[in-house]
Motif scaffolding. Structure first.
Motif, PDB file in Angstrom:
ATOM      1  N   VAL A 126       0.982  -1.167  -0.141  1.00 18.45           N
ATOM      2  CA  VAL A 126       0.035  -0.033  -0.034  1.00 18.45           C
ATOM      3  C   VAL A 126       0.915   1.293   0.096  1.00 18.45           C
ATOM      4  O   VAL A 126       0.546   2.196  -0.907  1.00 18.45           O
ATOM      5  CB  VAL A 126      -1.106  -0.055   1.389  1.00 18.45           C
ATOM      6  N   ALA A 127       2.018   1.219   0.927  1.00 16.55           N
ATOM      7  CA  ALA A 127       2.720   2.594   0.581  1.00 16.55           C
ATOM      8  C   ALA A 127       3.314   2.284  -0.438  1.00 16.55           C
ATOM      9  O   ALA A 127       3.563   3.642  -0.955  1.00 16.55           O
ATOM     10  CB  ALA A 127       3.859   2.382   2.093  1.00 16.55           C
ATOM     11  N   ALA A 128       4.111   1.505  -1.293  1.00 13.95           N
ATOM     12  CA  ALA A 128       4.404   1.602  -2.526  1.00 13.95           C
ATOM     13  C   ALA A 128       3.316   2.256  -3.545  1.00 13.95           C
ATOM     14  O   ALA A 128       3.695   3.106  -4.365  1.00 13.95           O
ATOM     15  CB  ALA A 128       4.981   0.510  -3.049  1.00 13.95           C
ATOM     16  N   PHE A 129       2.245   1.873  -3.314  1.00 14.95           N
ATOM     17  CA  PHE A 129       1.178   2.289  -4.144  1.00 14.95           C
ATOM     18  C   PHE A 129       0.854   3.546  -4.067  1.00 14.95           C
ATOM     19  O   PHE A 129       0.669   4.513  -5.059  1.00 14.95           O
ATOM     20  CB  PHE A 129      -0.050   1.240  -3.983  1.00 14.95           C
ATOM     21  N   GLU A 130       0.904   4.017  -2.852  1.00 13.72           N
ATOM     22  CA  GLU A 130       0.632   5.665  -2.450  1.00 13.72           C
ATOM     23  C   GLU A 130       1.694   6.532  -3.307  1.00 13.72           C
ATOM     24  O   GLU A 130       1.495   7.404  -3.747  1.00 13.72           O
ATOM     25  CB  GLU A 130       0.927   5.720  -1.000  1.00 13.72           C
ATOM     26  N   ILE A 131       3.076   5.931  -3.540  1.00 10.35           N
ATOM     27  CA  ILE A 131       3.826   6.839  -3.870  1.00 10.35           C
ATOM     28  C   ILE A 131       3.757   6.747  -5.479  1.00 10.35           C
ATOM     29  O   ILE A 131       3.876   7.867  -5.987  1.00 10.35           O
ATOM     30  CB  ILE A 131       5.220   6.118  -3.548  1.00 10.35           C
ATOM     31  N   TRP A 132       3.447   5.585  -5.973  1.00  9.26           N
ATOM     32  CA  TRP A 132       3.066   5.552  -7.393  1.00  9.26           C
ATOM     33  C   TRP A 132       1.910   6.299  -7.742  1.00  9.26           C
ATOM     34  O   TRP A 132       1.992   7.245  -8.873  1.00  9.26           O
ATOM     35  CB  TRP A 132       2.850   4.013  -7.744  1.00  9.26           C
ATOM     36  N   PHE A 133       0.971   6.351  -6.973  1.00 11.04           N
ATOM     37  CA  PHE A 133      -0.392   7.036  -7.361  1.00 11.04           C
ATOM     38  C   PHE A 133       0.026   8.482  -7.410  1.00 11.04           C
ATOM     39  O   PHE A 133      -0.509   9.271  -8.001  1.00 11.04           O
ATOM     40  CB  PHE A 133      -1.615   6.516  -6.217  1.00 11.04           C
ATOM     41  N   ALA A 134       0.688   9.014  -6.273  1.00  9.54           N
ATOM     42  CA  ALA A 134       0.907  10.569  -6.124  1.00  9.54           C
ATOM     43  C   ALA A 134       1.784  10.943  -7.415  1.00  9.54           C
ATOM     44  O   ALA A 134       1.494  11.881  -7.897  1.00  9.54           O
ATOM     45  CB  ALA A 134       1.849  10.738  -4.865  1.00  9.54           C
ATOM     46  N   ARG A 135       2.801  10.068  -7.801  1.00  8.07           N
ATOM     47  CA  ARG A 135       3.659  10.266  -9.083  1.00  8.07           C
ATOM     48  C   ARG A 135       2.611  10.388 -10.204  1.00  8.07           C
ATOM     49  O   ARG A 135       2.855  11.308 -11.067  1.00  8.07           O
ATOM     50  CB  ARG A 135       4.681   9.508  -9.187  1.00  8.07           C
ATOM     51  N   ALA A 137      -0.579  11.180 -10.205  1.00  6.39           N
ATOM     52  CA  ALA A 137      -1.479  12.101 -10.352  1.00  6.39           C
ATOM     53  C   ALA A 137      -0.658  13.468 -10.620  1.00  6.39           C
ATOM     54  O   ALA A 137      -1.109  14.405 -11.222  1.00  6.39           O
ATOM     55  CB  ALA A 137      -1.987  12.284  -8.884  1.00  6.39           C
ATOM     56  N   GLN A 138       0.711  13.496  -9.905  1.00  4.93           N
ATOM     57  CA  GLN A 138       1.434  14.572 -10.390  1.00  4.93           C
ATOM     58  C   GLN A 138       1.585  14.693 -12.069  1.00  4.93           C
ATOM     59  O   GLN A 138       1.548  15.793 -12.569  1.00  4.93           O
ATOM     60  CB  GLN A 138       2.866  14.589  -9.852  1.00  4.93           C
ATOM     61  N   ARG A 139       2.058  13.769 -12.630  1.00  6.45           N
ATOM     62  CA  ARG A 139       2.001  13.510 -13.982  1.00  6.45           C
ATOM     63  C   ARG A 139       0.936  13.924 -14.916  1.00  6.45           C
ATOM     64  O   ARG A 139       0.970  14.583 -15.878  1.00  6.45           O
ATOM     65  CB  ARG A 139       2.516  12.152 -14.477  1.00  6.45           C
ATOM     66  N   ARG A 140      -0.211  13.657 -14.311  1.00  9.67           N
ATOM     67  CA  ARG A 140      -1.532  14.047 -14.635  1.00  9.67           C
ATOM     68  C   ARG A 140      -1.587  15.459 -14.572  1.00  9.67           C
ATOM     69  O   ARG A 140      -2.719  15.936 -15.225  1.00  9.67           O
ATOM     70  CB  ARG A 140      -2.438  13.054 -14.291  1.00  9.67           C
ATOM     71  N   GLY A 141      -1.109  16.142 -13.589  1.00 13.41           N
ATOM     72  CA  GLY A 141      -1.262  17.390 -13.295  1.00 13.41           C
ATOM     73  C   GLY A 141      -2.493  17.690 -12.207  1.00 13.41           C
ATOM     74  O   GLY A 141      -3.031  18.695 -12.191  1.00 13.41           O
TER      75      GLY A 141
END
Length: 144
Positions: A126-135, A137-141
């Motif tokens: 879950v912690a690794a998913f959170e990092i991926w998801f934030a990245r 979301a950031q790439r999508r703006g």
């Protein structure tokens, strides 16, 4: 350089709220461990009491950092802040330190069996998913 935030889809907010709830549950579990010690997960046996008594002083601090930064990362995600990713990174590092120490220096797996590592691996995932998801979301703006 100006970063233009895009409108986030509803599913982004749903995932962010789920991660916030996950973080709140982690914070509550941490609070319970501070308050109740070995009995935080129900009546403790002699092994659990000895294990908890043998935890180093820094262990609970690392636990608090892990859940606290995970929760704050979810808050930042909902606020669409770029701080979400670094907070999630700190959380993952703290989780790995916490469980790495526990499994490397105690006999918990021998006592409880190999299934003991299942939930900690889920927490790390879950912690690794959170990092991926934030990245993502950031790439999508959506955050930034």
């Amino acid at each position: 350089m100006t970063i233009i935030r895009q409108r986030a889809p509803i599913w982004f907010r749903i995932v962010a709220v789920l991660l916030l709830l996950w973080g709140a549950i982690g914070c509550f579990a941490c609070y319970q461990q501070f308050r109740l010690g070995a009995d935080a997960m129900g009546p403790a046996d002699a092994y659990q009491r000895a294990l908890y008594a043998g935890l180093p002083v820094w262990y609970n601090a690392v636990y608090a950092v892990a859940v606290g930064t995970g929760f704050l990362g979810a808050v930042a995600l909902l606020a669409r802040s770029v701080l979400a990713r670094p907070l999630f990174v700190v959380s993952l590092v703290a989780v790995v330190i916490q469980f790495g120490w526990l499994f490397a220096t105690t006999d918990i797996v021998a006592y409880r069996g190999p299934t003991t590592i299942g939930f900690p691996l889920f927490i790390i995932a879950v912690a690794a998913f959170e990092i991926w998801f934030a990245r993502y979301a950031q790439r999508r703006g959506w955050i930034g």
